[in-house]
Design an enzyme around this catalytic site. Structure first.
Site, PDB file in Angstrom:
ATOM      1  N   ASP A  11       0.866  -1.174   0.000  1.00 49.50           N
ATOM      2  CA  ASP A  11       0.000   0.000   0.000  1.00 49.50           C
ATOM      3  C   ASP A  11       0.905   1.226   0.000  1.00 49.50           C
ATOM      4  O   ASP A  11       1.768   1.371   0.872  1.00 49.50           O
ATOM      5  CB  ASP A  11      -0.888   0.018   1.246  1.00 49.50           C
ATOM      6  CG  ASP A  11      -1.964  -1.066   1.190  1.00 49.50           C
ATOM      7  OD1 ASP A  11      -2.348  -1.461   0.077  1.00 49.50           O
ATOM      8  OD2 ASP A  11      -2.408  -1.513   2.260  1.00 49.50           O
ATOM      9  N   ASP A 130     -13.577  -4.864  -2.082  1.00 43.04           N
ATOM     10  CA  ASP A 130     -13.485  -4.804  -0.621  1.00 43.04           C
ATOM     11  C   ASP A 130     -14.886  -5.013  -0.065  1.00 43.04           C
ATOM     12  O   ASP A 130     -15.803  -4.281  -0.426  1.00 43.04           O
ATOM     13  CB  ASP A 130     -12.966  -3.433  -0.154  1.00 43.04           C
ATOM     14  CG  ASP A 130     -11.579  -3.126  -0.698  1.00 43.04           C
ATOM     15  OD1 ASP A 130     -10.821  -4.076  -0.958  1.00 43.04           O
ATOM     16  OD2 ASP A 130     -11.247  -1.934  -0.863  1.00 43.04           O
TER      17      ASP A 130
END
Length: 251
Positions: A11, A130
């Protein structure tokens, strides 16, 4: 039988690798290009870079990073974060990315999946989903997990596959960063509904969790971040243990 893949995820925020729990409380985990080189040397099958920052300079920073990574490693890598057009994808692929990951933009404009698959080929298009459980239902969330939608995980996954995505990256928000294991029931259900590869994400804490994601969750690949970034699991040891459990991997 196709080999199962191990994928470290980086990330990226403001040019650095970060990691949090349940999508919050971020801490620094190092330079993304250096980490990419290390993971490539250690036997990772692929890498995923997700840009989670939203500065105006982000696109330029991201393209520079992609170019640097492409020069240093020889394994495939996927780039995601803020991609919302064919032009965005073209720039990233031209600078060395092998695949792109789209998430919120796919939900807002599902036709984008078709357009990308048509122009660049399904193999370049990863749709990240997600989702978290709300009242027993797996609900898709956007904007780094902050915004719930009315979409059901399984319905959306089927649509994504039909529109031409080459892979689905499913992150269980309930499991993310907890190190309690992947959402194997949801993974297994996804594998019965769609015939494109599924990458398991969210919850890796030990080697057994990876074994379970492949055996119980029927995943095609397993992705993790902090256990790799902070050296809790070595990729070589992980792959050897997978092989010991009868799971085909590239050593």
């Amino acid at each position: 039988m196709l080999a199962k893949r191990i994928i470290p995820c980086l990330d990226i925020k403001n040019g650095r690798t970060v990691k949090g729990v349940n999508f919050v409380d971020l801490r620094d985990a190092g330079d993304p290009v250096e980490l990419a080189e290390i993971y490539s040397a250690e036997g990772a099958d692929e890498l995923v870079f997700l840009d989670i920052s939203a500065t105006e300079e982000r696109r330029k920073t991201l393209v520079n990073m992609v170019r640097s990574v492409a020069e240093k490693i020889n394994i495939p890598f996927t780039v995601g974060g803020g991609i919302s057009s064919v032009e965005d994808v073209e720039i990233l692929l031209n600078n060395g990315a092998d695949k792109v990951s789209i998430n919120s933009s796919a939900v807002k404009n599902p036709q984008l999946i078709n357009d990308l698959a048509q122009k660049f080929g399904s193999q370049c298009v990863v749709v990240a989903i997600d989702a978290k459980q709300i009242d027993g239902q797996w609900i898709v969330h956007l904007v780094g997990g902050k915004v719930p939608t009315e979409l059901n995980l399984f319905d959306w996954a089927v649509e994504v596959a039909e529109r031409g995505a080459g892979e689905i990256l499913f992150t269980s928000m309930d499991n993310d960063g907890t190190k309690n294991g992947f959402a194997n029931e949801a993974l297994a259900k996804l594998s019965t509904l769609i015939n494109i590869p599924i990458i398991a994400s969210g919850g890796a804490g030990n080697i057994q969790h990876f074994v379970d994601s492949f055996k119980e969750g029927k995943a095609d690949a397993a992705l993790a971040a902090s256990v790799f970034h902070f050296k809790e699991i070595e990729i070589k040891a992980l792959k050897q243990e997978l092989r010991n459990n009868g799971i085909e991997v590239r050593l």
